[in-house]
Design an enzyme around this catalytic site. Sequence first.
Site, PDB file in Angstrom:
ATOM      1  N   PHE A 192       1.718  -3.436   3.916  1.00 32.31           N
ATOM      2  CA  PHE A 192       2.041  -4.772   4.415  1.00 32.31           C
ATOM      3  C   PHE A 192       3.526  -5.052   4.169  1.00 32.31           C
ATOM      4  O   PHE A 192       4.070  -4.741   3.115  1.00 32.31           O
ATOM      5  CB  PHE A 192       1.215  -5.839   3.693  1.00 32.31           C
ATOM      6  CG  PHE A 192      -0.237  -5.891   4.112  1.00 32.31           C
ATOM      7  CD1 PHE A 192      -0.703  -5.188   5.208  1.00 32.31           C
ATOM      8  CD2 PHE A 192      -1.136  -6.676   3.413  1.00 32.31           C
ATOM      9  CE1 PHE A 192      -2.037  -5.250   5.592  1.00 32.31           C
ATOM     10  CE2 PHE A 192      -2.474  -6.744   3.780  1.00 32.31           C
ATOM     11  CZ  PHE A 192      -2.925  -6.032   4.867  1.00 32.31           C
ATOM     12  N   CYS A 217       0.805  -1.219   0.000  1.00 31.93           N
ATOM     13  CA  CYS A 217       0.000   0.000   0.000  1.00 31.93           C
ATOM     14  C   CYS A 217       0.841   1.273   0.000  1.00 31.93           C
ATOM     15  O   CYS A 217       0.299   2.376  -0.043  1.00 31.93           O
ATOM     16  CB  CYS A 217      -0.937  -0.007   1.203  1.00 31.93           C
ATOM     17  SG  CYS A 217      -1.931  -1.510   1.293  1.00 31.93           S
TER      18      CYS A 217
END
Length: 411
Positions: A397, A163
């Site tokens: 992540f 992300c």
Amino acid sequence: MRRVVVTGLGALTPIGLDVKSYWEALLQGVSGADYITRFDPSPFRTHFACELKGFDASKYIDRRELRKMDAFSHYAIVAADEAIGDAGLPQASIDKDSVGIIFASGIGGLYSFMEEIKAYTQSGGTPRFSPFFIPKMIIDIAAGHISIKYGYRGPNYATVSACTSSANAIADGFLLIRAGMADVMVVGGSEAPINEAGVGGFNAMRALSERNDDPKTASRPFDKDRDGFVLGEGAAALVLEELEHARRRGARIYAEIAGVGLSADAYHITAPCAKGAALVMQRALASAQIRPEEVDYINVHGTSTPLGDVSETQAIKTVFGEHAYKLNISSTKSMIGHLLGAAGAVEAVATILSIYHQIVHPTINHFTDDPECDLNYTFHTPQRRPIRYALSNSFGFGGHNACLVFKRYEE
């Protein structure tokens, strides 16, 4: 040090298919969440997402080329076209050797991968793969398509950090221009994850909201009853330019990039870490050579996950101390959902427009206060205020963190 400014913007989002409509919808507090239309979501725990609405790639890309690309490449090309056009880059006279592309994605051609494997298994194991399978799937291909279309021969690659991917693309573009390796960089990110594999995978992680009775209010950053993020899709692009290069051609300047911060949590593959988030903001401030109290606004990662929003709030308090309560903060994801690898770029566009127009867009869907989230998140309505410096946070992540510092342009 060479100064780097933003001269072009492009956006393709669940609440607007161009920058103008996206920005207007942000100020109006429009939710892009609704029930999924791409496939039957009833077997899944989550039945909704933030899909693009009314988007037809054939209006932008030749039909013969469409079938050679995954949707994430379609989105990337459309956003890049808008940004390049918005910047007014002179295609006939610009030194194309000095213009580069960095276009990110967290997952890339997930739909193409899923469809090819599905066809293979349904054929009983007969290997009849499309010759376009690999080029459609690989993440770097979006940057390749854009450079081929425009003939730009500068640095060309993709950044992949979940992300944080497109925030890293912006950071890299900034650093390349500062280092003299390019005069102009087209940077951004694209994601097309709304399919069975994307929804099923994130459901298995228990990462998505399951508020199927009320999709439009499911993305609730900093609300006590938040239960996960809402999956989104789309793309955004920025044209970054060396200041004197932009001045010579009379370009409009939206904002300046003052600095960037990068860090790793070194903690857990998916759980947030306030220490890593604080470190990346501290590094960004140091890069921009500014004090915490000079920051006016933070466009936060703000995913609407129970742990993530608390962690980011704690990190902001660590870095800004009492000034944290004087900041305006907002989460773009409350309206557009989480665009994964494209999130950083889409949210950077919102941050830049906040500086350019001197107004902070709201965080929507707040119903119940969370005592652990007690800052000014600009709930419900936009707020006008002077904004000289603004941060845009992205966390991914794997523990990847990026923070971009944008500044109101001053001669």
